[in-house]
Design a protein around this motif. Sequence first.
Motif, mmCIF file in Angstrom:
data_model
loop_
_atom_site.group_PDB
_atom_site.id
_atom_site.type_symbol
_atom_site.label_atom_id
_atom_site.label_comp_id
_atom_site.label_asym_id
_atom_site.label_seq_id
_atom_site.Cartn_x
_atom_site.Cartn_y
_atom_site.Cartn_z
ATOM 1 N N LYS A 410 31.094 30.555 40.669
ATOM 2 C CA LYS A 410 32.368 30.923 40.643
ATOM 3 C C LYS A 410 32.912 31.426 41.964
ATOM 4 O O LYS A 410 32.399 32.208 42.622
ATOM 5 N N PRO A 412 35.769 32.322 44.409
ATOM 6 C CA PRO A 412 36.689 33.299 44.662
ATOM 7 C C PRO A 412 38.197 32.684 45.264
ATOM 8 O O PRO A 412 37.877 32.121 46.227
ATOM 9 N N TYR A 430 38.712 33.758 39.991
ATOM 10 C CA TYR A 430 37.310 32.917 40.020
ATOM 11 C C TYR A 430 37.808 31.715 39.445
ATOM 12 O O TYR A 430 38.284 31.504 38.229
#
Length: 738
Positions: A410, A412, A430
Motif C-alpha cells: 500500500k 502512501p 494509500y
Amino acid sequence: MLLLAGCAHQRIRDEAAAQLRGGQFEAAIETLREGSSRYPDSTALRSGLISSRDEALARLAAQATQERMNGQWDAARATLARALRLDPQNARVKDLQTDLMRERHVQQSLQIARQQATASEKGAALRTIDSALGHAPRHPELTHLKRQLELETRIAAGSDSQRALAEVRAISLDFRDAPLASLLEAIRDGSGVSFVVDRDVPMDQRASIFIRSAQVEDAIDLVLSAFQLSRHIVDAKTVMVFPSTPEKLKQHREQVIRVFHLANAQAKTTATLLQSMLRIQPPFVDERANMIALREPPEIVALAERLVALHDQGEAEVMLEVEVMEIKATRLTELGINVPHSVSLSLLPLAGQGGLTLDSLGSVNSGRIGVGVGSLLLNLRREVGDFNTLANPRIRSRSREKATILIGDKLPVVTTTAGSNGFVSENISYQEVGLKLEVEPIVSPDDEVAIKLGLEVSAVAGEVRSTGGSLAYQIGTRNANTTLRLRDGETQLLGGLISKSDRNSSNRIPGLGDLPVAGRLFSSNKDDVNNTELVLAITPRILRSAPRPELAQAEMWVGTENFTRLRQRPGKRTNPSAEKASTAAAAAGAPSGPPVDAQPLPAGLSLEFKGPASVKAGETFTVALHAASGVPLSGMPMDLRFAPEHLQVVNVSEGTFFRQSPAASSFTHAVNAAQGRVSVGLLSNAEKGVTGTGDLILLRLKALVPGKAGLWFQALDPLGVNALVPLAAKPTWSVEVQ
C-alpha cells in the motif's frame, strides 16, 4: 583416555540414533540407558536418553493417531501399549488410550444403531445413540444419524392416522342427488369409518357422487369438498366433519408448536419458503439464533419438517489452488565508443590576478585560453535477465461466496492542503499495488465448479511531483475478468497478458558515425528489450459437494388446498383389459412364472460387483453390486471398505432389487471418507421376501491417484424371511487407475 571415552560416547549415540531411525525405539532407549550406566558422568548420553525417549513417544503417538483414523483399532491399541512401556507415567499417551477406547465404543454403538435403524427398530437405535452421545456429545456421525431417525420417526408418527385409514378396502359410491347424510352413511357401511358431524353442518345438502374403487380417504375428501366441508381424523376409525370456515378450522383442527434451529439456511429465507409453499401464517423468526417457530396443524408441521430438511442443506465448499507467474525477460546490449560530445574554451586570468579585467583582455593569446574536452569511453556491456515472480495462494470458499487475495503493498499518497490563514495540513491515503485476485466459485451437483474470476496486477511505473511538492505515483495495471467452468481437479491456464518494449538508441559523431561500416568506430549503440507475460493457473478441489436430494425426497404430494397433508403418491392404474386377460389366463391354468427367455435363478444367493476394469485419475464412474437370488431376501445390511487415498465416494443410491416388489423398502447409508467406509442398510417390507435379479446398491466413485484400487466387505449379512441367508464368498472388486 579422555579421547577414547569421547569416542565411546559418540559410538553409543550413533548406534542409538540408527536404531531410532529404524523404528527400534526400545533398543535405542536400552542402548542409551546402558551407556548412561557405564558412563554416569556423560551429560551427552543422559540428554540423548531424554530426547530419544521424547522422540520415540511422539512418533508412536502419531502412528497410533493415524491407525485410529484408518479404523485400525487393535493396531492403535498395541502402539499405545508400546509407548506406555517406554514411559508408564506419560499423561499424553494415557489420554490417547482413553480417547481410543471411547472412540471404539462410539463406533461400535454407531454400527449397532445403523443395524437397528435398518431393521426398523428406530426406538432402540435412538436409545443406543443417546447412550453413545454420553461419551462423545459432539460426534458428527452420531448426531447426524440421530437427527435423521428423529425426522423419520416424526414423519411416521404424523402420518400414522392417514395410513390407518388407507389400509381399509377400496370403496365405490354411485349416488345421484343424494343428501350428505346418505353419503356419509354409505361410506361408514362400506369402510367401517365413523363420522362425528358438527352441529353447523346442514345434513340435507345434496350432491351426485360416482366413485369406483377409490381409497377411503380419497373418497371422504371428494365427498366433503363437494359440500365445502373440512375434516379432522380423530383416530384410525373416526373422522370429525365441520364447515370449512376460519372459525371452525380454529375450533376443530389441533395445532402443534414446532421449533426449527437451522444449521445452514437463513431463518428469514426458510420462513418465506414455508409461508409461500404451505399458505400459513408468518412464522416467528429469530435471526440471532437462526431459529423459526410454527404453530400449525400436525399435517402442516409434517410438511414443514420435510421442506426444512430439504432446504437446510450444507453449502458446498471448494479449495481453489491458484498459481500466478509473472515472467520477465530482459536483454540489454551496449557496444561502441562513446566519444566526447563537446569542446569548451575559457579565458584564464593573468598570473597573480584572481579574475579577468578589461586590461587583461588586451593581452589575450593562445596561452591564456583554456580548453575542456570530455573523456573517451569504450562501452562493452551485455546484460541478460530472466525473472519469475510466483505467487501460490490457496483459497477455501463456500459456493456463491466471493473471496479476495491481495499480495503487494500500500503506497502512501500525501495530499497537502493550505488554509486561508496560512495553516497547512497533510492527508495521507494509500494506493494498493500488487496482485489482487477475486474469485467467486459456484459448485454444481455434478461436481463441476463455475468460477467468476477477476485478476489485477499493478506496479509503480513512475513518480510524479506536483508544483507544491506533493508526491504521487504513476500506476501501471493489467486486468483480466472471465468466467470458467471446470471439473473437480481440472487445471486451467490463463495467459496472454503480455507487455513488450524494444528501445534502440545510439551516440554518434556527426558524419563519421553515419558511415556504413566504419561508423561503428565513431558511435555507441544501446539495445534494450523487455518482455513481460502474466500466467494464471487455477485448480478447484471440491471439499463438500453440492447437495442433490433424491427425487423421492424432493417430491411431495400434499393433497388439495382445503385438505393439505403429506400423502403417498397415487398408484398407477392397471389396464382393465390386461387385468381381465391375466385373470382368464390364471383360470385356464396358464403358467404364471417368468418368461421363457428369462434366465433361471440360482438355488441360493450370488453377489458380484459390476464396474469398469480401468479408469483415469480424476474420472467419475459407477459400480453396481448385483444380486441374483432364488432365496427370498428381506434385508441386506453391509459394511463396505475402500482405500480413501485412491477413491472418493461421490454418491450412494439404492438399486432395483428390492424395488421390484410392490412393498415399500427403506434405504439408509453413511460414508466415512477418512476411514474409507460405507455403511448401507437395505430392508424390504414384503412379507414373503424378494427374489429375482437386480442391483442392490449403486456407488458413484471418483478415482483420485494412479494405482490399484478396489472395494471389499468388512461385514455382509443377507437377511432372509426368518433367518440369515448363507453366502459362499463375499465378492470383491478392483480397478486399475491410470
